[in-house]
Design a protein around this motif. Structure first.
Motif, PDB file in Angstrom:
ATOM      1  N   VAL A  94      23.740  43.077  20.546  1.00 52.16           N
ATOM      2  CA  VAL A  94      24.556  44.034  20.500  1.00 52.16           C
ATOM      3  C   VAL A  94      23.522  45.024  19.587  1.00 52.16           C
ATOM      4  O   VAL A  94      22.608  44.961  18.995  1.00 52.16           O
ATOM      5  CB  VAL A  94      25.512  43.984  19.236  1.00 52.16           C
ATOM      6  N   ALA A  95      23.805  46.457  19.981  1.00 49.87           N
ATOM      7  CA  ALA A  95      22.877  47.494  19.375  1.00 49.87           C
ATOM      8  C   ALA A  95      23.770  48.757  19.098  1.00 49.87           C
ATOM      9  O   ALA A  95      24.841  48.991  19.957  1.00 49.87           O
ATOM     10  CB  ALA A  95      21.926  47.867  20.428  1.00 49.87           C
ATOM     11  N   SER A  96      23.625  49.436  18.377  1.00 47.44           N
ATOM     12  CA  SER A  96      24.129  50.814  17.900  1.00 47.44           C
ATOM     13  C   SER A  96      23.480  51.908  18.518  1.00 47.44           C
ATOM     14  O   SER A  96      22.182  51.598  18.708  1.00 47.44           O
ATOM     15  CB  SER A  96      24.450  51.074  16.480  1.00 47.44           C
ATOM     16  N   LEU A  97      23.822  53.193  18.772  1.00 44.72           N
ATOM     17  CA  LEU A  97      23.445  54.345  19.079  1.00 44.72           C
ATOM     18  C   LEU A  97      22.604  55.064  18.093  1.00 44.72           C
ATOM     19  O   LEU A  97      23.173  55.130  16.879  1.00 44.72           O
ATOM     20  CB  LEU A  97      24.260  55.406  19.776  1.00 44.72           C
ATOM     21  N   GLY A  98      21.138  55.017  17.900  1.00 42.35           N
ATOM     22  CA  GLY A  98      20.402  55.512  17.143  1.00 42.35           C
ATOM     23  C   GLY A  98      20.424  56.918  17.041  1.00 42.35           C
ATOM     24  O   GLY A  98      20.716  57.648  17.893  1.00 42.35           O
ATOM     25  N   PRO A  99      19.711  57.383  15.990  1.00 40.16           N
ATOM     26  CA  PRO A  99      19.722  58.923  15.690  1.00 40.16           C
ATOM     27  C   PRO A  99      18.976  59.647  16.907  1.00 40.16           C
ATOM     28  O   PRO A  99      19.350  60.861  17.465  1.00 40.16           O
ATOM     29  CB  PRO A  99      18.933  59.133  14.360  1.00 40.16           C
ATOM     30  N   LYS A 100      17.862  59.026  17.507  1.00 46.55           N
ATOM     31  CA  LYS A 100      17.368  59.544  18.644  1.00 46.55           C
ATOM     32  C   LYS A 100      17.278  58.789  19.806  1.00 46.55           C
ATOM     33  O   LYS A 100      16.538  59.031  20.862  1.00 46.55           O
ATOM     34  CB  LYS A 100      15.711  59.600  18.208  1.00 46.55           C
ATOM     35  N   ASP A 101      18.390  57.838  20.100  1.00 50.06           N
ATOM     36  CA  ASP A 101      18.421  57.055  21.214  1.00 50.06           C
ATOM     37  C   ASP A 101      19.410  57.857  22.322  1.00 50.06           C
ATOM     38  O   ASP A 101      19.972  58.680  21.925  1.00 50.06           O
ATOM     39  CB  ASP A 101      19.272  55.886  20.873  1.00 50.06           C
ATOM     40  N   ASN A 102      18.923  57.645  23.487  1.00 50.37           N
ATOM     41  CA  ASN A 102      19.865  57.850  24.778  1.00 50.37           C
ATOM     42  C   ASN A 102      20.447  56.741  25.290  1.00 50.37           C
ATOM     43  O   ASN A 102      20.201  55.245  24.633  1.00 50.37           O
ATOM     44  CB  ASN A 102      19.032  58.629  25.729  1.00 50.37           C
ATOM     45  N   GLY A 123      30.023  62.870  15.970  1.00 55.73           N
ATOM     46  CA  GLY A 123      29.483  62.142  14.750  1.00 55.73           C
ATOM     47  C   GLY A 123      29.871  60.686  14.674  1.00 55.73           C
ATOM     48  O   GLY A 123      29.494  60.124  13.775  1.00 55.73           O
ATOM     49  N   LYS A 124      30.799  60.186  15.663  1.00 55.33           N
ATOM     50  CA  LYS A 124      31.472  58.895  15.536  1.00 55.33           C
ATOM     51  C   LYS A 124      30.214  57.876  15.924  1.00 55.33           C
ATOM     52  O   LYS A 124      29.463  58.193  17.055  1.00 55.33           O
ATOM     53  CB  LYS A 124      32.621  58.685  16.173  1.00 55.33           C
ATOM     54  N   PRO A 125      30.308  56.704  15.779  1.00 51.80           N
ATOM     55  CA  PRO A 125      29.437  55.528  16.032  1.00 51.80           C
ATOM     56  C   PRO A 125      29.617  55.285  17.273  1.00 51.80           C
ATOM     57  O   PRO A 125      30.717  55.407  17.929  1.00 51.80           O
ATOM     58  CB  PRO A 125      29.815  54.533  14.960  1.00 51.80           C
ATOM     59  N   LEU A 126      28.799  54.456  18.079  1.00 52.09           N
ATOM     60  CA  LEU A 126      28.851  54.080  19.414  1.00 52.09           C
ATOM     61  C   LEU A 126      27.854  52.720  19.275  1.00 52.09           C
ATOM     62  O   LEU A 126      26.614  52.650  18.988  1.00 52.09           O
ATOM     63  CB  LEU A 126      28.383  55.004  20.430  1.00 52.09           C
ATOM     64  N   ALA A 186      30.672  45.765  13.647  1.00 55.60           N
ATOM     65  CA  ALA A 186      32.035  45.540  14.154  1.00 55.60           C
ATOM     66  C   ALA A 186      32.231  45.095  15.669  1.00 55.60           C
ATOM     67  O   ALA A 186      33.163  44.146  15.685  1.00 55.60           O
ATOM     68  CB  ALA A 186      32.982  46.938  13.973  1.00 55.60           C
ATOM     69  N   ALA A 187      31.399  45.546  16.336  1.00 54.54           N
ATOM     70  CA  ALA A 187      31.453  45.106  17.885  1.00 54.54           C
ATOM     71  C   ALA A 187      30.973  43.809  17.866  1.00 54.54           C
ATOM     72  O   ALA A 187      31.443  42.868  18.705  1.00 54.54           O
ATOM     73  CB  ALA A 187      30.496  45.909  18.697  1.00 54.54           C
ATOM     74  N   ALA A 188      30.097  43.171  17.293  1.00 52.81           N
ATOM     75  CA  ALA A 188      29.329  42.035  17.219  1.00 52.81           C
ATOM     76  C   ALA A 188      30.534  40.959  16.679  1.00 52.81           C
ATOM     77  O   ALA A 188      30.682  39.819  17.204  1.00 52.81           O
ATOM     78  CB  ALA A 188      28.106  41.945  16.302  1.00 52.81           C
ATOM     79  N   ARG A 189      31.309  41.327  15.885  1.00 51.49           N
ATOM     80  CA  ARG A 189      32.488  40.424  15.260  1.00 51.49           C
ATOM     81  C   ARG A 189      33.338  40.295  16.493  1.00 51.49           C
ATOM     82  O   ARG A 189      34.088  39.191  16.652  1.00 51.49           O
ATOM     83  CB  ARG A 189      33.151  40.969  14.152  1.00 51.49           C
ATOM     84  N   ILE A 190      33.773  41.237  17.128  1.00 48.67           N
ATOM     85  CA  ILE A 190      34.634  41.298  18.510  1.00 48.67           C
ATOM     86  C   ILE A 190      34.014  40.340  19.410  1.00 48.67           C
ATOM     87  O   ILE A 190      34.622  39.348  19.864  1.00 48.67           O
ATOM     88  CB  ILE A 190      34.945  42.698  18.892  1.00 48.67           C
ATOM     89  N   GLU A 247      33.369  52.565  21.466  1.00 51.67           N
ATOM     90  CA  GLU A 247      33.215  53.558  20.955  1.00 51.67           C
ATOM     91  C   GLU A 247      34.164  53.876  19.788  1.00 51.67           C
ATOM     92  O   GLU A 247      35.046  53.481  19.658  1.00 51.67           O
ATOM     93  CB  GLU A 247      34.104  54.735  21.977  1.00 51.67           C
ATOM     94  N   GLY A 248      33.610  54.541  18.789  1.00 56.58           N
ATOM     95  CA  GLY A 248      34.149  54.587  17.364  1.00 56.58           C
ATOM     96  C   GLY A 248      33.816  53.401  16.700  1.00 56.58           C
ATOM     97  O   GLY A 248      34.086  53.230  15.363  1.00 56.58           O
ATOM     98  N   SER A 249      32.827  52.615  16.972  1.00 53.94           N
ATOM     99  CA  SER A 249      32.467  51.110  16.243  1.00 53.94           C
ATOM    100  C   SER A 249      30.997  51.105  16.139  1.00 53.94           C
ATOM    101  O   SER A 249      30.295  51.406  17.062  1.00 53.94           O
ATOM    102  CB  SER A 249      32.971  50.093  17.070  1.00 53.94           C
TER     103      SER A 249
END
Length: 387
Positions: free
Chosen positions: A351-359, A251-254, A316-320, A310-312
């Motif tokens: 930059v993109a995050s892993l969505g609920p239905k994304d692979n 359940g952690k962000p990606l 947060a990733a975009a700031r880095i 992983e975990g971001s």
């Protein structure tokens, strides 16, 4: 996030040679294109009248004609490497090849000879790396099986030797002296041979252990980019699949960032490919050093890099990523040996995050869309999509 301005810093890039290239005169370039167009048309059955209306019920062009038309449209010489690339693109024999060509056309408006050469070399490298990796997998499976057999054979040999030693003690009882001596001699010989076999098995085990280390090194090479030292696209795709599964389980962000050096073709054309290679290595080092332990950085191909956080989440990733971009834009690179100014080097990122239905592939596609939006909005910036 847009670019930030600050005072420039001079940075020397070790070993970058100065190189002058003269652009061809406009008339020479135009005449060369005209000759190339006529040659391609004659070789592939094209017509001189480009405004001719197609006839009704005209048969579909053959693959050979489609290849010729693509070469003509992109002003590519009809060489065997170009034909190989375009043939694979039209028939879609390799998804990564098709994606790379589409990105090159979107970026430059057409497929340049330089981009075609780079894409083809990368596809061939990917095939070789994949073949080597498959070979490594098969060899490791065979080694595991052999190691198991060797271990079992060693145990059997030890048990057999113990049984023979027991019989020797029994034979030293009431049998005839000569018979006993013969049996004892035979048994002792068998014991010696068994011990020799055990030693051979131990030696074979050591060799297999060394071979495992060599195969591990081969796997590392197969998943590394030779120029930058980063992981290559194959390693990234494997990592992305595992990271998506883990993110679903925990359940952690990606988050994923797709980075592309701005105007890299201009750098190559102006300063030469040696300088271009050193710029690639320099940017790779900046991305890797600033990303931290929770980020996996890989060269995706050409001047493109990917970063997996992983975990971001995406913000947060975009700031880095933006911190790396801002640091890089403030530098003015020069060739250390010649003192020739290279100027500002920047990159754009999506930059993109892993969505609920994304692979993983959908996540990469979203980041790619964000990257092209950054390019359209003026480059040297970071764009976030998917949140």
């Amino acid at each position: 996030m847009s670019d930030a301005s600050s005072s420039a810093r001079l940075v020397a890039v070790d070993g970058i040679p100065a190189r002058d290239r003269r652009a061809p005169a406009p008339d020479d370039a135009r005449q060369r294109r005209n000759r190339l167009t006529q040659a391609v048309k004659s070789w592939f059955g094209g017509r001189d009248d480009e405004n001719m209306v197609p006839e009704a019920n005209q048969p579909e062009p053959s693959t050979f004609q489609r290849v010729g038309a693509f070469l003509q449209q992109n002003l590519l010489e009809p060489t065997p490497p170009h034909y190989e690339l375009v043939y694979g693109y039209i028939l879609q024999t390799d998804r990564r090849l098709v994606d790379a060509v589409d990105r090159a056309i979107m970026r430059e408006g057409l497929l340049t000879a330089e981009a075609a050469e780079l894409i083809l070399s990368e596809v061939r490298t990917d095939v070789s790396a994949e073949f080597l990796a498959n070979l490594v997998d098969k060899a490791q499976a065979g080694l595991s099986e052999i190691a198991g057999l060797a271990k079992q054979s060693g145990a059997d040999a030890q048990a057999y030797g113990q049984a023979l030693e027991s019989k020797v003690a029994d034979l030293q009882g009431g049998a005839g002296e000569e018979t006993v001596k013969a049996l004892v001699q035979l048994t002792s010989s068998m014991i010696a041979r068994t011990k020799q076999a055990e030693q051979q098995l131990r030696d074979a085990g050591k060799q297999m252990t060394q071979l495992r280390g060599s195969l591990a090194e081969a796997r590392r090479i197969a998943e590394s980019d030779a120029l930058t030292g980063l992981a290559n696209r194959r390693a990234f795709e494997n990592k992305l699949r595992r990271a998506v599964l883990q993110a679903r389980e925990t359940g952690k962000p990606l988050a994923l960032a797709f980075c592309d050096i701005d105007h890299f073709k201009v750098i190559n054309d102006t300063h030469g490919h040696d300088v271009g290679d050193r710029i690639l290595k320099f940017v790779a080092q900046r991305l890797a050093s600033a990303s931290g332990n929770n980020c996996f950085v890989a060269r995706h191909g050409g001047e493109e890099f990917v970063m997996l956080f992983e975990g971001s989440n995406a913000e947060a990733a975009a700031r880095i990523v933006n911190d790396v971009r801002a640091d890089l834009q403030d530098r003015r690179l020069v060739a250390k040996q010649s003192g020739e100014a290279i100027g500002q080097v920047s990159f754009s990122a999506g930059v993109a995050s892993l969505g609920p239905k994304d692979n993983g592939r959908q996540m990469l596609r979203t980041a790619d869309q964000a990257l092209y939006r950054a390019k359209r909005e003026g480059r040297n910036r970071v764009v976030v999509l998917g949140e």
